[in-house]
Design an enzyme around this catalytic site. Structure first.
Site, PDB file in Angstrom:
ATOM      1  N   HIS A  51       0.760  -1.008  -0.079  1.00 12.60           N
ATOM      2  CA  HIS A  51       0.017  -0.128  -0.013  1.00 12.60           C
ATOM      3  C   HIS A  51       0.975   1.228   0.114  1.00 12.60           C
ATOM      4  O   HIS A  51       0.320   2.549   0.118  1.00 12.60           O
ATOM      5  CB  HIS A  51      -0.977  -0.163   1.118  1.00 12.60           C
ATOM      6  N   ARG A  76       7.306  -6.326   2.870  1.00 20.70           N
ATOM      7  CA  ARG A  76       5.703  -6.957   2.333  1.00 20.70           C
ATOM      8  C   ARG A  76       5.899  -6.554   1.085  1.00 20.70           C
ATOM      9  O   ARG A  76       5.863  -5.464   0.395  1.00 20.70           O
ATOM     10  CB  ARG A  76       4.639  -6.208   3.028  1.00 20.70           C
ATOM     11  N   ASP A  90      16.702 -11.219  -3.693  1.00 23.21           N
ATOM     12  CA  ASP A  90      18.190 -10.658  -4.294  1.00 23.21           C
ATOM     13  C   ASP A  90      18.609  -9.535  -3.604  1.00 23.21           C
ATOM     14  O   ASP A  90      19.946  -9.414  -3.675  1.00 23.21           O
ATOM     15  CB  ASP A  90      17.903 -10.913  -6.027  1.00 23.21           C
ATOM     16  N   GLU A 155      -6.138 -12.558   5.617  1.00 20.92           N
ATOM     17  CA  GLU A 155      -7.086 -11.551   5.589  1.00 20.92           C
ATOM     18  C   GLU A 155      -8.224 -11.346   4.989  1.00 20.92           C
ATOM     19  O   GLU A 155      -9.111 -10.574   4.729  1.00 20.92           O
ATOM     20  CB  GLU A 155      -6.228 -10.390   5.033  1.00 20.92           C
ATOM     21  N   ASP A 181      -8.496  -5.779   6.584  1.00 29.08           N
ATOM     22  CA  ASP A 181      -9.066  -6.457   5.179  1.00 29.08           C
ATOM     23  C   ASP A 181      -9.935  -7.824   5.766  1.00 29.08           C
ATOM     24  O   ASP A 181     -10.747  -7.841   5.066  1.00 29.08           O
ATOM     25  CB  ASP A 181      -7.856  -7.167   4.561  1.00 29.08           C
TER      26      ASP A 181
END
Length: 268
Positions: A51, A76, A90, A155, A181
């Site tokens: 977000h 996240r 990576d 969620e 959520d």
């Protein structure tokens, strides 16, 4: 060179049974502010790629800014894309949180995205990636799993229904509840305190810990922090940098424009 340690996994293993790890959400997408928050006494910090307006490059910058400080970074991802997960690993992400995990099959696919063949599908970039210090970590490909941690977010009602399969997936280290959520998905928009939502949260907690995995939750309101600490959650996000900045800015402006009592204005 030694394989970089996963500080978050170490902190989870070392914490007292009745004391959760407290964290803060980083949504400002800025390395300078990430470093400021890293100087506070949080156990972990979540760099939000879902977000917040983050890219792989801005996430890398924030990982670098946080690295010298004790707080353990978590990243996240915006979705389940294995190509994106590969890039995040990576650049040195060691603890990855993935949103909207609803089935055991999805959880297993995420584990595969984090592992090299034959156990998974992570693309090989040995020698050219930050995660193995550009080839300086001996046998990185065979030892990478030791430094990685996967947090799956539950969620939705479907995720709650399938949490046993998610939590018991080999390679899943923790399950994190997203109350906003979840409450919205269950038809209780803006009301994560609803009895049905709370029952689902308790179910996720119980099943996750029964599987031997850590359970986390977002709880910026103090009443919720206290409730989830007493319930036994292992790690709790108690703040969001965006909200803290907005709240402080609103309070400052109101204080000096007479929007707060004089006693409050004088304490600035």
């Amino acid at each position: 060179m030694e394989l970089p340690a996963n500080v978050f996994k170490f902190k989870l293993a070392a914490k007292a049974a009745d004391t959760p790890l407290y964290g803060c959400w980083l949504g400002l997408a800025n390395a300078y502010t990430a470093e400021i928050v890293a100087t506070a006494d949080f156990d972990w910090l979540l760099i939000d790629g879902e977000h917040a307006p983050n890219t792989v490059v801005t996430i890398l910058d924030q990982l670098r800014a946080i690295e010298p400080w004790p707080a353990a970074p978590i990243v996240r991802a915006v979705n389940h894309d294995p190509a994106l997960i590969k890039q995040l690993l990576d650049i040195g992400t060691r603890t990855l949180m993935v949103p909207m995990v609803e089935t055991g099959e999805q959880a297993a696919a995420l584990v595969a995205a984090m592992r090299y063949a034959p156990a998974g599908i992570r693309g090989m970039g040995a020698g050219v990636i930050r995660a193995d210090r550009w080839g300086s970590v001996a046998d990185y490909a065979t030892r990478a799993d030791d430094s990685l941690c996967l947090i799956t977010q539950v969620e939705s009602k479907t995720g709650v229904d399938n949490v046993e399969a998610i939590a018991n997936t080999d390679g899943v280290d923790a399950v994190f509840v997203g109350p906003a959520d979840l409450s919205t998905n269950m038809g209780h928009v803006g009301n994560p305190g609803h009895a049905d939502v709370q029952a689902s949260i308790s179910h996720v907690l119980d099943v996750t810990q029964a599987a031997g995995k850590a359970a986390g939750i977002l709880a910026p309101a103090e009443v919720d922090t206290n409730r989830y600490r007493e319930a036994g959650f292992d790690f709790i996000a108690t703040g969001l940098d965006v909200v803290m900045l907005k709240t402080a800015a609103d309070a400052n402006a109101a204080r000096h424009r007479g929007g707060l009592p004089a006693a409050d204005r004088s304490t600035y």
